[in-house]
Design a protein around this motif. Sequence first.
Motif, PDB file in Angstrom:
ATOM      1  N   VAL A  24       0.828  -1.207   0.000  1.00 60.49           N
ATOM      2  CA  VAL A  24       0.000   0.000   0.000  1.00 60.49           C
ATOM      3  C   VAL A  24       0.863   1.258   0.000  1.00 60.49           C
ATOM      4  CG1 VAL A  24      -0.182   0.166   2.516  1.00 60.49           C
ATOM      5  CG2 VAL A  24      -1.996   1.117   1.090  1.00 60.49           C
ATOM      6  N   VAL A  25       0.343   2.280  -0.647  1.00 65.97           N
ATOM      7  CA  VAL A  25       0.928   3.611  -0.588  1.00 65.97           C
ATOM      8  C   VAL A  25       0.296   4.307   0.612  1.00 65.97           C
ATOM      9  CG1 VAL A  25       1.170   5.832  -1.770  1.00 65.97           C
ATOM     10  CG2 VAL A  25       1.216   3.681  -3.090  1.00 65.97           C
ATOM     11  N   MET A  38       7.769  10.152   9.221  1.00 66.25           N
ATOM     12  CA  MET A  38       7.790   9.364   7.975  1.00 66.25           C
ATOM     13  C   MET A  38       9.090   9.566   7.205  1.00 66.25           C
ATOM     14  SD  MET A  38       3.842   9.830   6.770  1.00 66.25           S
ATOM     15  CE  MET A  38       3.949   9.032   5.170  1.00 66.25           C
ATOM     16  N   LYS A  39       9.664  10.767   7.312  1.00 67.93           N
ATOM     17  CA  LYS A  39      10.934  11.041   6.625  1.00 67.93           C
ATOM     18  C   LYS A  39      12.077  10.215   7.198  1.00 67.93           C
ATOM     19  CE  LYS A  39      10.457  15.648   4.674  1.00 67.93           C
ATOM     20  NZ  LYS A  39      10.917  17.060   4.711  1.00 67.93           N
ATOM     21  N   GLU A  40      11.916   9.812   8.456  1.00 68.82           N
ATOM     22  CA  GLU A  40      12.972   9.037   9.108  1.00 68.82           C
ATOM     23  C   GLU A  40      12.873   7.544   8.825  1.00 68.82           C
ATOM     24  OE1 GLU A  40      13.200   9.870  13.287  1.00 68.82           O
ATOM     25  OE2 GLU A  40      12.787  12.001  12.985  1.00 68.82           O
ATOM     26  N   ILE A  80       4.430  13.766   1.967  1.00 69.47           N
ATOM     27  CA  ILE A  80       5.120  12.584   1.437  1.00 69.47           C
ATOM     28  C   ILE A  80       4.335  11.306   1.724  1.00 69.47           C
ATOM     29  CG2 ILE A  80       7.417  13.606   1.655  1.00 69.47           C
ATOM     30  CD1 ILE A  80       7.749  12.011   4.284  1.00 69.47           C
ATOM     31  N   SER A  81       4.712  10.250   0.997  1.00 69.11           N
ATOM     32  CA  SER A  81       4.164   8.913   1.206  1.00 69.11           C
ATOM     33  C   SER A  81       5.302   7.933   1.431  1.00 69.11           C
ATOM     34  CB  SER A  81       3.373   8.456  -0.022  1.00 69.11           C
ATOM     35  OG  SER A  81       2.290   9.293  -0.263  1.00 69.11           O
ATOM     36  N   VAL A  82       4.952   6.785   1.989  1.00 69.04           N
ATOM     37  CA  VAL A  82       5.869   5.641   2.023  1.00 69.04           C
ATOM     38  C   VAL A  82       5.059   4.424   1.572  1.00 69.04           C
ATOM     39  CG1 VAL A  82       7.328   6.537   3.895  1.00 69.04           C
ATOM     40  CG2 VAL A  82       5.344   5.106   4.449  1.00 69.04           C
TER      41      VAL A  82
END
Length: 136
Positions: A24-25, A38-40, A80-82
């Motif tokens: 999943v996005v 989330m950036k980490e 952003i997404s992960v």
Amino acid sequence: MNYWLLKTEPEVYSWADFEKDRQVVWDGVRNYQARNFMKEMSVGDKVLIYHSGKERSIKGIGELVKAHYPDPTTDDARWISVDLRPVEVFLTPISLEAVKEEKSLGGLLLLKQKRLSVMPLTEEEFKYICLMGENK
DNA sequence: GCCAACGTTGGC
DNA sequence: GCCAACGTTGGC
């Protein structure tokens, strides 16, 4: 490796959807603190998936398969997404009540910052919750 | 459905 | 930069 807890409203996106999709996005986060966490995140990090709302329980474990990139649901470059994949469903979902009863989980941001949707966990917290979920 | 907590917005 | 008003989240 780092450990995280992600909230989702099951009416919007549930653990069942996650297992069905296989990947999943994780998009739509519009909170700076959550975004910064989330950036980490990096590939291989483990995440726990929590259902907010009526269920209020931790459902299972997922894994980061793609680190942060611009959120495809907006043109706003701030967000952003992960990408995640499911790893293991808990035999026993861990209720918020059960989390509150465990003194060793008293430091969870889940309890302290109820509106935060992405939060870090210590390795100890993560492993403890996994043991609870496997009903051992 | 209510409301506490808290993030965001906008006027000054 | 402050802060009141407003909106959202999420437990109860």
